[in-house]
Scaffold this motif. Structure first.
Motif, short mmCIF file in Angstrom:
data_model
loop_
_atom_site.label_atom_id
_atom_site.label_comp_id
_atom_site.label_asym_id
_atom_site.label_seq_id
_atom_site.Cartn_x
_atom_site.Cartn_y
_atom_site.Cartn_z
N PHE A 124 0.87 -1.18 0.00
CA PHE A 124 0.00 0.00 0.00
C PHE A 124 0.91 1.23 0.00
O PHE A 124 1.68 1.44 0.93
CB PHE A 124 -0.90 0.00 1.24
N PRO A 125 0.86 2.07 -1.04
CA PRO A 125 1.80 3.20 -1.13
C PRO A 125 1.39 4.37 -0.24
O PRO A 125 0.20 4.64 -0.06
CB PRO A 125 1.75 3.59 -2.61
N VAL A 126 2.39 5.02 0.31
CA VAL A 126 2.12 6.14 1.22
C VAL A 126 1.30 7.22 0.53
O VAL A 126 0.47 7.88 1.16
CB VAL A 126 3.43 6.71 1.78
N GLY A 127 1.50 7.41 -0.78
CA GLY A 127 0.78 8.44 -1.51
C GLY A 127 -0.72 8.22 -1.57
O GLY A 127 -1.48 9.15 -1.88
N GLU A 128 -1.17 6.98 -1.29
CA GLU A 128 -2.60 6.67 -1.29
C GLU A 128 -3.25 6.95 0.06
O GLU A 128 -4.48 6.91 0.18
CB GLU A 128 -2.81 5.18 -1.64
N SER A 129 -2.45 7.22 1.07
CA SER A 129 -3.00 7.32 2.42
C SER A 129 -3.64 8.68 2.68
O SER A 129 -3.16 9.72 2.22
CB SER A 129 -1.91 7.06 3.47
N LEU A 130 -4.71 8.66 3.44
CA LEU A 130 -5.42 9.89 3.81
C LEU A 130 -4.51 10.83 4.59
O LEU A 130 -4.53 12.05 4.36
CB LEU A 130 -6.65 9.52 4.65
N ALA A 131 -3.70 10.25 5.48
CA ALA A 131 -2.82 11.07 6.32
C ALA A 131 -1.78 11.81 5.49
O ALA A 131 -1.50 12.99 5.72
CB ALA A 131 -2.15 10.19 7.37
N PHE A 132 -1.20 11.12 4.51
CA PHE A 132 -0.19 11.75 3.66
C PHE A 132 -0.81 12.83 2.78
O PHE A 132 -0.28 13.93 2.65
CB PHE A 132 0.50 10.69 2.79
N LYS A 133 -1.94 12.51 2.18
CA LYS A 133 -2.59 13.47 1.28
C LYS A 133 -3.00 14.75 1.99
O LYS A 133 -3.06 15.82 1.38
CB LYS A 133 -3.83 12.82 0.65
N ASN A 134 -3.28 14.63 3.28
CA ASN A 134 -3.78 15.79 4.03
C ASN A 134 -2.79 16.33 5.06
O ASN A 134 -3.16 17.12 5.94
CB ASN A 134 -5.11 15.43 4.70
N GLY A 135 -1.54 15.88 4.95
CA GLY A 135 -0.47 16.51 5.72
C GLY A 135 -0.40 16.21 7.20
O GLY A 135 0.20 16.98 7.96
N PHE A 136 -1.00 15.08 7.64
CA PHE A 136 -0.89 14.76 9.07
C PHE A 136 -0.25 13.40 9.33
O PHE A 136 -0.36 12.84 10.42
CB PHE A 136 -2.25 14.87 9.78
N LEU A 137 0.49 12.88 8.35
CA LEU A 137 1.15 11.59 8.53
C LEU A 137 2.17 11.62 9.66
O LEU A 137 2.36 10.63 10.36
CB LEU A 137 1.84 11.17 7.22
N GLU A 138 2.83 12.75 9.86
CA GLU A 138 3.89 12.83 10.87
C GLU A 138 3.36 13.21 12.25
O GLU A 138 4.13 13.54 13.15
CB GLU A 138 4.96 13.82 10.41
N LYS A 139 2.06 13.14 12.42
CA LYS A 139 1.45 13.40 13.73
C LYS A 139 0.58 12.21 14.16
O LYS A 139 -0.22 11.73 13.36
CB LYS A 139 0.59 14.66 13.69
N PRO A 140 0.74 11.74 15.38
CA PRO A 140 -0.14 10.66 15.87
C PRO A 140 -1.49 11.24 16.27
O PRO A 140 -1.80 11.42 17.45
CB PRO A 140 0.63 10.12 17.08
N VAL A 141 -2.31 11.55 15.26
CA VAL A 141 -3.51 12.36 15.51
C VAL A 141 -4.51 11.67 16.44
O VAL A 141 -5.22 12.36 17.19
CB VAL A 141 -4.21 12.77 14.19
N ILE A 142 -4.56 10.34 16.44
CA ILE A 142 -5.51 9.67 17.34
C ILE A 142 -5.15 9.98 18.80
O ILE A 142 -6.01 10.29 19.62
CB ILE A 142 -5.52 8.14 17.10
N ASP A 143 -3.86 9.93 19.11
CA ASP A 143 -3.40 10.24 20.47
C ASP A 143 -3.61 11.72 20.79
O ASP A 143 -3.99 12.09 21.91
CB ASP A 143 -1.93 9.86 20.62
#
Length: 431
Positions: A124-143
């Protein structure tokens, strides 16, 4: 205890509430579908349904936690103060989005079940992920969401004894190639010499010769260095050894090699050993079983945790195979080409199988970054790599989560490519 009123208790709802409150916030949670029981409860309580019962702490529910199976979900990103969120709710809700449905969507890896384009390694490529597309991949947003939610709970229920969790660090080391020159057998060794000559790699030829003749330590044999640092910093360090057969993508030493077996045994005296299932094993349960038994025969103890080679992960097949083989923990959750939090959390969680709608016994540990990602894919300098590592570490520290690093034994070789990375590793620990 926190009491949750809802119109229907489902496996999805039970799973995400217990992760959100139990594992992240250390709050015991229970559920009720009875209004009178909810009203009579004197402790902290919230309602999670389509409409509030009164003036209580209310979260308007999205349908996701009451559905079954997979469907296309239209997602629009908005902001909760300065944090991205989705599954927006109406004005009657105490917060502007369904925090539980959004958390479930991310942590269950719902998007990886939906048809998507795969990369060249069937990942599964990172470019397909919701977090990457919307700029929050580097944040543990659930926590982050959970602790913002906690502040609101404290205002509503100030007398409840909230328990703060502690920051945790796990150092993981992948051993794709235990040695770069030694113990490879006559054919591979001779082939290496010829390759050096034909490609005019004279320095490599010279280093290979000195190492094979025992005049020089093999550059990738950095295990004493890693174990010394482990002892110095009192680290929880896990090693993942690749013991699969030789292929184009699996180039470790033969598992029948006595020197390699001795190395694995010696490392197991000081650290925990996990399996690094080979490249072609991610959908092949029999191959994983073969390699698991091979490693167990070397260390004479059950192997209970793993990380897929090349981070090849097919959800849910890969995890279902691991569960069938009594693997209890997996550390594959992350991306090869980007740093960050693939499941949007820095808290270990149990895999929820959307095929069967159950929480499984397999615990998932999501790593924050991999050395090769910083060096090769993002092409960062040593200074930039350390800065990015500390930035990710601070994100985890801010929510007292579990910070997991992924290094390789060769990263400590101090060769031309990895010069200075032992220092980076130490600074990551000390700062």
């Amino acid at each position: 205890m926190l009491l949750v009123y809802t119109h229907k208790i489902t496996p999805r709802l039970n799973y995400i509430f217990k992760h959100f409150f139990g594992r992240i916030l250390n709050i015991q949670v229970d559920f009720t579908t009875k209004v009178d029981e909810f009203v009579a409860h004197n402790g902290p309580k919230i309602s999670y349904s389509k409409s509030p019962l009164g003036s209580e702490f209310f979260i308007r529910s999205h349908d996701l936690l009451f559905d079954q199976g997979i469907s296309d979900i239209d997602i629009h990103i908005s902001q909760w103060d300065d944090v991205p969120c989705f599954f927006q709710t109406g004005e009657s809700s105490s917060i502007p989005f369904d925090i539980f449905a959004a958390s479930f969507y991310l942590i269950s890896r719902y998007e990886e079940y939906v048809p998507h384009v795969q990369d060249i390694h069937d990942r599964f490529p990172v470019g397909e992920s919701l977090a990457f597309k919307n700029g929050f991949l580097e944040k543990p947003v659930i926590d982050i969401w959970a602790f913002k939610f906690l502040e609101l709970l404290k205002i509503k229920f100030p007398d409840y004894p909230y328990i703060k969790r502690s920051f945790n660090f796990i150092s993981t080391i992948d051993v794709d190639r235990a040695y770069t020159f030694k113990n490879k057998g006559i054919i591979r060794t001779i082939g290496g010499f010829f390759k050096d000559v034909f490609q005019f790699r004279l320095l490599n030829f010279w280093n290979r010769l000195l190492t094979v003749l025992n005049f020089k330590t093999d550059p990738f044999n950095t295990f004493s260095t890693i174990l010394k640092i482990k002892k110095e910093f009192n680290l929880n360090t896990l090693f993942f050894f690749l013991v699969g057969d030789y292929t184009t993508y699996d180039k470790n030493i033969s598992s029948s090699n006595n020197k390699f077996r001795s190395l694995i045994k010696s490392v197991s005296d000081y650290a925990k050993i996990g399996l690094h299932p080979s490249y072609f094993s991610f959908k092949n349960a029999e191959l994983v079983k073969k390699e698991k038994l091979r490693l167990e025969n070397i260390i004479n103890t059950p192997v209970t945790f793993s990380r897929q080679h090349y981070l090849r992960l097919s959800i849910p097949e890969s995890y279902q195979n691991l569960i069938d083989l009594d693997i209890q923990e997996d550390y594959t959750m992350g991306y090869a080409k980007s740093v960050g939090f693939r499941a949007s959390t820095c808290t270990p969680f149990y895999f929820y199988d959307l095929d069967f709608e159950i929480q499984t016994p397999l615990k998932i540990f999501s790593f924050a970054f991999m050395d090769v990602t910083l060096k090769d894919f993002l092409e960062l300098s040593n200074k930039e790599s350390l800065a990015k590592i500390l930035e990710l570490k601070n994100e985890v520290l801010s929510v007292n989560g579990t910070f997991i690093s992924l290094f390789h034994n060769e990263s400590f070789s101090e060769n031309e490519k990895w010069n200075g990375w032992t220092t980076i590793y130490k600074k990551m620990l000390s700062e």
